[in-house]
Design a protein around this motif. Sequence first.
Motif, PDB file in Angstrom:
ATOM      1  N   LYS A  80       0.746  -1.227  -0.013  1.00  8.84           N
ATOM      2  CA  LYS A  80      -0.060  -0.041   0.088  1.00  8.84           C
ATOM      3  C   LYS A  80       0.793   1.227   0.109  1.00  8.84           C
ATOM      4  CE  LYS A  80      -4.378  -1.419   0.418  1.00  8.84           C
ATOM      5  NZ  LYS A  80      -5.428  -1.032  -0.274  1.00  8.84           N
ATOM      6  N   LYS A  97      -3.378  -9.140   4.108  1.00 12.66           N
ATOM      7  CA  LYS A  97      -3.837  -8.074   3.618  1.00 12.66           C
ATOM      8  C   LYS A  97      -3.439  -6.702   4.465  1.00 12.66           C
ATOM      9  CE  LYS A  97      -6.625  -6.885   0.032  1.00 12.66           C
ATOM     10  NZ  LYS A  97      -6.158  -7.468  -1.220  1.00 12.66           N
ATOM     11  N   ALA A 156      -4.630  -2.541   5.178  1.00 17.53           N
ATOM     12  CA  ALA A 156      -5.513  -1.290   4.923  1.00 17.53           C
ATOM     13  C   ALA A 156      -4.986   0.222   5.468  1.00 17.53           C
ATOM     14  CB  ALA A 156      -6.697  -1.784   5.643  1.00 17.53           C
ATOM     15  N   GLU A 206      -6.361   4.267   5.965  1.00 18.82           N
ATOM     16  CA  GLU A 206      -7.306   5.192   6.137  1.00 18.82           C
ATOM     17  C   GLU A 206      -6.910   6.620   5.317  1.00 18.82           C
ATOM     18  OE1 GLU A 206      -9.764   7.854   9.554  1.00 18.82           O
ATOM     19  OE2 GLU A 206      -8.330   6.157   9.904  1.00 18.82           O
ATOM     20  N   CYS A 250      -9.123  -7.869   4.443  1.00 21.37           N
ATOM     21  CA  CYS A 250      -9.738  -6.519   5.162  1.00 21.37           C
ATOM     22  C   CYS A 250     -10.121  -5.493   4.408  1.00 21.37           C
ATOM     23  CB  CYS A 250      -8.898  -6.396   6.551  1.00 21.37           C
ATOM     24  SG  CYS A 250      -7.332  -5.632   6.261  1.00 21.37           S
ATOM     25  N   ASP A 251     -10.979  -4.590   4.748  1.00 21.36           N
ATOM     26  CA  ASP A 251     -10.969  -3.255   3.958  1.00 21.36           C
ATOM     27  C   ASP A 251     -11.480  -2.144   4.803  1.00 21.36           C
ATOM     28  OD1 ASP A 251     -10.832  -1.561   1.862  1.00 21.36           O
ATOM     29  OD2 ASP A 251     -12.753  -2.120   1.184  1.00 21.36           O
TER      30      ASP A 251
END
Length: 658
Positions: free
Chosen positions: A109, A161, A163, A165, A230-231
């Motif tokens: 990410k 995964k 994530a 914000e 996850c998300d």
Amino acid sequence: MEMDHAAAEKARWRFSDGGVTDLLQARSLHGTADINKRVQFHSSLVQRLALEKEMEGHLGCVNAIAWNSKGSLLLSGSDDTRIGIWSYANRELLHDIDTGHSANIFCTKFVPETSDEVIVSGAGDAEVRVFNLSRLSGKRPVEISMEPSAVYQCHSRRIKKLAVEIGNPNIVWSASEDGTLRQHDFRECSSCPRARSTNQECRNVLLDLRWGAKKSLADIPRQPLALKSCDISTVRPHQLLVGGSDAFARLYDRRMLPPLSTCQTKKEPPPCIKMFCPMHLADTRKSNLHLTHVAFSPNGKEVLLSYSGEHVYLFDVDLENTSSVRYTADNVQEQLCLPPFNKEPAKLISKQQKFPVNRASRNVCRVDTFKKLMQVATKSLEMGTNLMLGVEACSTILLAVDHNIDDNMKHDCLCTRAGLYLKCKVYRFQIISGASVYGRSTITAELEKNKKDQVGNTYTDARHGRLRSLSDLLFRSDASGSSSQEGREDSDYDDEMELDFETSASAESTQNGDSAYQPEVAVDMKQRYVAHCNVGTDIKQASFLGEQGEFIASGSDDGRWFIWEKRTGRLIKMLAGDGAVVNCIQSHPYDCAVATSGIDNTIKLWTPDANATSMIAGPEIDVSSVIENNQRKLSRNREILLLREKEGNAWKVTSSKR
């Protein structure tokens, strides 16, 4: 002239979302924001998607891809343990980063609000690594070897995964197969002790789901939930969605979760605010059924779930003013349990056997009967009429004990019956939430008829001694069929099955003593997307395309990726995207462009091509045959995994007696 005008009007309105020329004209009159979103993945553009560029740079499978917020850069992670940063403008590799991971990278990410200078990766070595590119002085080379700015080693199993914000440059969340979701705050620490070390006291566990999994909605959660995905909602960032080694996706409100904790002791899983699962999968009790990907829609009002060994499903998050259904375990039992089909009474059979007949003529007669029944079923499927008559014809063949029914006929019959059930949409029961009255579909009426015809019969399968669910009927396949596991040789399945075998026995025994458990309520699906195959890898994604998310895309084990219309579930595009398996699909934030990756060591970039008018992008092939082959793979894989499970349970019983 009139014909030309009519043809122009037909071309103008043939797309479900109207004519793209009208949208472009409206943009000049009413502004660009909303119009640009509608134009981005307009159906006229989606239908013309084609391979533009195959980008080379990795030396292994590419397991993760992610765009930056501007869409100018693409990030990738691979089995070669390196991270690639790619230029969207030039379609080329900018930087190749040696991460220091000791196992496959599964997720990467860009950290928001860092000018794309901070990137994070998670891998099979159970580590989260953070890299700050701003620390590099001078001109940055293509190949970069640098120390990570932070290394988090507190997970004990693979990280599947990550994530982030929107607007938060300080925190990243990691979901691991160890059953925990952790919150890493860069401001608090830059490293932590390795998992299971004596001094490990990392207080960063946001979700402890090591006692969170279950095999049916009625079960008490007492098994480890190995997290796969996850998300975080981009619209409501307090909402967190997770999915893993069971059939249920869970939605949490981060504001309502307990304070961060350590993993020294297992805890009861915190209550979720919503649970999502198609009703026909809510009581399968199959250890192999699990989620590979969960995702919020761009507006946060829907979620998308992709299942290993199953299909892709869409759910509503906001249930007010929608037709979405909530159900409990009691609803599952009432609606999905089928009585056995009518069989000829044993007394009548024995009576008939007393009268000898010509065996050859009897065989010919029975073969003709079976062929006629198949013709009835096939016609029902093709015409879309008398669907339950077709189902009954298939069931008559499958339940007949006759040597004239060979494996090929059984297989054709099973596929036909599955297609008929899908057309009937037997799994979509119109249950009125909170009430005791149920809406009756065609199949429900048939069940009532069967109940009246079979007074005194039980709802058990004579051979297996268990309840028969619709998923059993939809996906029963020929037990004599053989198949090899396709896709990656180092598939994630072995570890998954091992985890299930290690924990299932102890979990079942714990459940019996907890009488205070309150049954949970789940949300049923509102749309289903069928065509692909997802059994070979457990990182396979299903994604919303574009800012409006009006199209759904998924990778597949046959090396293709598929695009459906979200609202109707209609398949509109099939694209050849990999030599083996397509795992990752990420649409560009603003342009009509899609990046895909999989087992190949390349990343493919797809954009509209005026010459790509076919539904198929790649070698020409019959669409229906592709769908049928993928369904066969799903069915055969279920049989293989069921056999594995039976062998594993038998081994446990034998070991316990030693």
